[in-house]
Structure formats: C-alpha cells, structure tokens
Enzyme design. Sequence first.
Site, PDB file in Angstrom:
ATOM      1  N   GLU A  38      -3.329  16.335  18.479  1.00 52.03           N
ATOM      2  CA  GLU A  38      -2.841  17.425  19.324  1.00 52.03           C
ATOM      3  C   GLU A  38      -3.765  18.631  19.236  1.00 52.03           C
ATOM      4  O   GLU A  38      -4.097  19.096  18.142  1.00 52.03           O
ATOM      5  CB  GLU A  38      -1.424  17.838  18.920  1.00 52.03           C
ATOM      6  CG  GLU A  38      -0.872  18.972  19.771  1.00 52.03           C
ATOM      7  CD  GLU A  38       0.607  19.239  19.566  1.00 52.03           C
ATOM      8  OE1 GLU A  38       1.114  20.197  20.186  1.00 52.03           O
ATOM      9  OE2 GLU A  38       1.258  18.494  18.809  1.00 52.03           O
ATOM     10  N   GLU A  56       3.770  14.185  10.550  1.00 45.88           N
ATOM     11  CA  GLU A  56       2.743  15.200  10.782  1.00 45.88           C
ATOM     12  C   GLU A  56       2.015  15.530   9.488  1.00 45.88           C
ATOM     13  O   GLU A  56       2.642  15.676   8.437  1.00 45.88           O
ATOM     14  CB  GLU A  56       3.374  16.482  11.336  1.00 45.88           C
ATOM     15  CG  GLU A  56       3.995  16.334  12.706  1.00 45.88           C
ATOM     16  CD  GLU A  56       4.484  17.662  13.259  1.00 45.88           C
ATOM     17  OE1 GLU A  56       4.118  18.713  12.698  1.00 45.88           O
ATOM     18  OE2 GLU A  56       5.230  17.646  14.254  1.00 45.88           O
TER      19      GLU A  56
END
Length: 266
Positions: free
Chosen positions: A181, A114
């Site tokens: 996302e 991430e």
Amino acid sequence: MPNITVTSLLAMKQKGEKITMLTCYDATFAHTASQAGVEVLLIGDSLGMVLQGHDSTLPVTTAETAYHVACVKRGNQGAMILADLPFMANATLEQTLINSATLMQAGAHMIKVEGAAWLAESIRLLAERGIPVCAHMGLTPQAVNVLGGYKVQGRLETQARQMRADAIALEQAGAAMILLECVPSELAEEITQAVKVPVIGIGAGSATDGQVLVLHDMLGLSITGRVPKFVKNFMTGQPDIQSAIRAYVTAVKDLSFPATEHGFSA
C-alpha cells in the site's frame, strides 16, 4: 466463477493475468462483486472507517470482523475471502493463532496481517497450521500513529532496500500473498519480480500482480470528501453497482487501471 484458491491465484501470477480484489462487508455486496468477477473479497478493518465512522481502523475488533466475514461468506459466489487481523489481535503468538482461527471458522480463506519482517514468526506459525497469510506492507494503517499519518512509504533508498528484504523474508516464512500500500511504483515492481507469491497493490502502480480498492471509494462514496490519489470512481457513467464493479475488473485486467496518475514516484 470457479472457487478461487491460493493455487489459482499463484497460477494467475504465473500466467500474467491480473488479480482483482475489493473490500466487502456484507452478503449483498459479496454476491454482487463475486458475480462481477472479483477474485478476492477483503473484509478489511477499513470497515471501522467506512461503516462505523471512526477516523482510523484501530477500534475494530476480531469479533466485529468475524461477523462481517460470516455475512460475506453467505453471499459469496466463489471468490476467495480474505480477512484482516485487527489492531493488536496479533500482539502475541497465542493471540495471533486464536484470533486467526476465529476468522477462519467464520468463513475466511486467508488472513491478512500488517507489518514487516517482524511478522515472520507469526506467519510461520499460521502457515504451519494450515492458515494462509497475506502480508500487508508499506503504508500499514494500524501503525498510522507511528508513521505520522497516511504517507507514502519506501521513498528513501534505505527504506526501499529494507522493504524488498522484508518481502523476501516474509515469503520465506510462508506468506501466500503480499499486499503493498502506497509505495513508489518502481519499488512495487521490484518486489513483485523478487517474490514468487502474488503481490497486490493499492497506490503501488500497475506492475503488481493485482489491485485492491476500498469498495466505497471506487463507488464514489465518502463521508469526508477526501479521495486518495490512487482511487478512481468507477460508478461514473455506469447504470448500476454491478456494472461499476465489472468496469473495475475489466480495467485492472486490461491494464487501463491504475494509470500513471494513480501511483507514486520515489
């Protein structure tokens, strides 16, 4: 299903065939989901919330993730296994390499990290050593305390411009896949077109190369009762779990999911 590889995912993008991904944490669900046609099984640090009951993904460790990767590997029938690198498991380049190797040895085929452009050095390091990497951008749950909660990212033009540039930079660093996302659908489409690698979306509209959902969410299971906007309960009207997963695969492939109401505007 033949074994899914980085090459086959790239071929799917080039052909315009949508890629399906679901989170998965054990052998039984791995067998069920891969038999239903899911191409990628994600051992997400979401396990901290849906399995362990934490209020974030932060407590999950590399050892716990590796345990679930090994479980998924035993039940998998040809899907690609993607494993999350947990919070702070990539704090240094040495830790990134050691923890990624641990997950690959447990059975992962690709590692997910991430962040944004700052990941470039880590991605390059892993790619050069034979470890495929998926770069997770946009809403990154491990950074929830910095982001101020689970909020849509990239709505401001400055943020959108930076995210586009970061995606290109991470592809150039060697990322084999990108996951977006909770970003505006239009921005996700622009990024998908700007890079050659597959782009998977969750709350990112229908123009990405594929979709991912948390298994428990798409089966209508929740301890909190809160359902994210981008989730659809595929268990509704289905006789069993495998049928629900097949319905998800079909809906992604025929473009009926996600619908407009599952996405976000700028």
